[in-house]
Design a protein around this motif. Structure first.
Motif, PDB file in Angstrom:
ATOM      1  N   SER A   1     -13.612 -21.855  11.758  1.00 26.21           N
ATOM      2  CA  SER A   1     -14.482 -22.126  13.091  1.00 26.21           C
ATOM      3  C   SER A   1     -14.934 -20.769  13.880  1.00 26.21           C
ATOM      4  O   SER A   1     -15.507 -20.658  13.907  1.00 26.21           O
TER       5      SER A   1
ATOM      6  N   ASN B   1     -16.791 -18.657  12.166  1.00 27.67           N
ATOM      7  CA  ASN B   1     -18.824 -18.992  12.221  1.00 27.67           C
ATOM      8  C   ASN B   1     -19.178 -18.308  13.437  1.00 27.67           C
ATOM      9  O   ASN B   1     -19.803 -17.889  13.788  1.00 27.67           O
ATOM     10  N   ASN B   2     -18.101 -19.068  14.546  1.00 18.77           N
ATOM     11  CA  ASN B   2     -18.711 -18.851  15.958  1.00 18.77           C
ATOM     12  C   ASN B   2     -18.854 -17.307  16.007  1.00 18.77           C
ATOM     13  O   ASN B   2     -19.923 -17.099  16.536  1.00 18.77           O
TER      14      ASN B   2
ATOM     15  N   LYS C   1     -25.725 -14.059  16.176  1.00 18.79           N
ATOM     16  CA  LYS C   1     -27.197 -14.114  15.377  1.00 18.79           C
ATOM     17  C   LYS C   1     -28.153 -15.221  16.328  1.00 18.79           C
ATOM     18  O   LYS C   1     -29.099 -14.787  16.361  1.00 18.79           O
ATOM     19  N   ASP C   2     -27.380 -15.764  17.175  1.00 17.62           N
ATOM     20  CA  ASP C   2     -28.615 -15.973  18.553  1.00 17.62           C
ATOM     21  C   ASP C   2     -28.410 -14.688  20.179  1.00 17.62           C
ATOM     22  O   ASP C   2     -29.998 -14.657  19.950  1.00 17.62           O
TER      23      ASP C   2
ATOM     24  N   ARG D   1     -31.550 -13.315  18.156  1.00 14.51           N
ATOM     25  CA  ARG D   1     -32.758 -14.414  18.446  1.00 14.51           C
ATOM     26  C   ARG D   1     -33.647 -13.994  19.686  1.00 14.51           C
ATOM     27  O   ARG D   1     -34.254 -13.217  19.460  1.00 14.51           O
TER      28      ARG D   1
ATOM     29  N   ALA E   1     -24.248 -13.075   8.487  1.00 14.93           N
ATOM     30  CA  ALA E   1     -24.541 -14.321   8.159  1.00 14.93           C
ATOM     31  C   ALA E   1     -23.301 -13.488   7.606  1.00 14.93           C
ATOM     32  O   ALA E   1     -23.012 -12.729   7.153  1.00 14.93           O
TER      33      ALA E   1
ATOM     34  N   HIS F   1     -19.868 -14.914  13.934  1.00 20.93           N
ATOM     35  CA  HIS F   1     -21.711 -15.116  13.207  1.00 20.93           C
ATOM     36  C   HIS F   1     -22.428 -15.494  14.077  1.00 20.93           C
ATOM     37  O   HIS F   1     -23.774 -14.870  13.694  1.00 20.93           O
ATOM     38  N   VAL F   2     -22.510 -16.756  14.316  1.00 18.49           N
ATOM     39  CA  VAL F   2     -23.723 -17.832  15.248  1.00 18.49           C
ATOM     40  C   VAL F   2     -23.958 -16.891  16.519  1.00 18.49           C
ATOM     41  O   VAL F   2     -24.769 -16.850  16.854  1.00 18.49           O
ATOM     42  N   LEU F   3     -22.918 -16.148  17.168  1.00 15.76           N
ATOM     43  CA  LEU F   3     -22.687 -15.806  18.250  1.00 15.76           C
ATOM     44  C   LEU F   3     -24.032 -14.552  18.140  1.00 15.76           C
ATOM     45  O   LEU F   3     -24.942 -14.402  19.149  1.00 15.76           O
TER      46      LEU F   3
END
Length: 121
Positions: A64, A67-68, A74-75, A78, A35, A70-72
């Motif tokens: 945005s 955030n994108n 995390k994905d 995962r 994050a 960091h989301v990437l």
């Protein structure tokens, strides 16, 4: 107030750290926080700009894009934790997903900086 240079230096450091973390063993990834950190110069730059210009669409675009990224991360983490093969070098290479997310973030920082300079001129 921080400027675009501060934000971009923070981003370069953060991107390198994200990639380094993603290259760790899968078992280590469960303990990594992907994050955004509130003390990061990029986050502070966004917050400082938003405090003065909350209505600017450039601020939302920058948030945005950040955030994108960091989301990437995390994905990808995962997927690695799940045992999927992910070529981190390819993800980070030119036109890889990390590189594209990073480029969008850099462009968003410069959009905000250009808007700030237009006010000063």
């Amino acid at each position: 107030m921080l400027d675009a240079s501060d934000a971009l230096h923070a981003h370069i450091h953060c991107r390198a750290m994200l990639v380094q973390c993603l290259k760790q063993r899968q078992a280590c990834l469960e303990y990594v926080d992907f994050a955004p950190h509130t003390n990061c110069a990029l986050v502070r730059f966004v917050n400082e700009c938003a405090a003065r210009h909350a209505d600017w669409p450039e601020i939302d675009i920058l948030r945005s894009a950040h955030n994108n990224l960091h989301v990437l991360a995390k994905d990808i983490a995962r997927r690695l934790i799940a045992g999927e093969y992910v070529d981190i070098n390819a993800e980070n290479a030119p036109n890889g997903r990390i590189d594209n997310a990073s480029a969008a973030l850099v462009a968003a920082v410069w959009r905000v900086e250009r808007r700030l300079h237009s006010l000063a001129g």
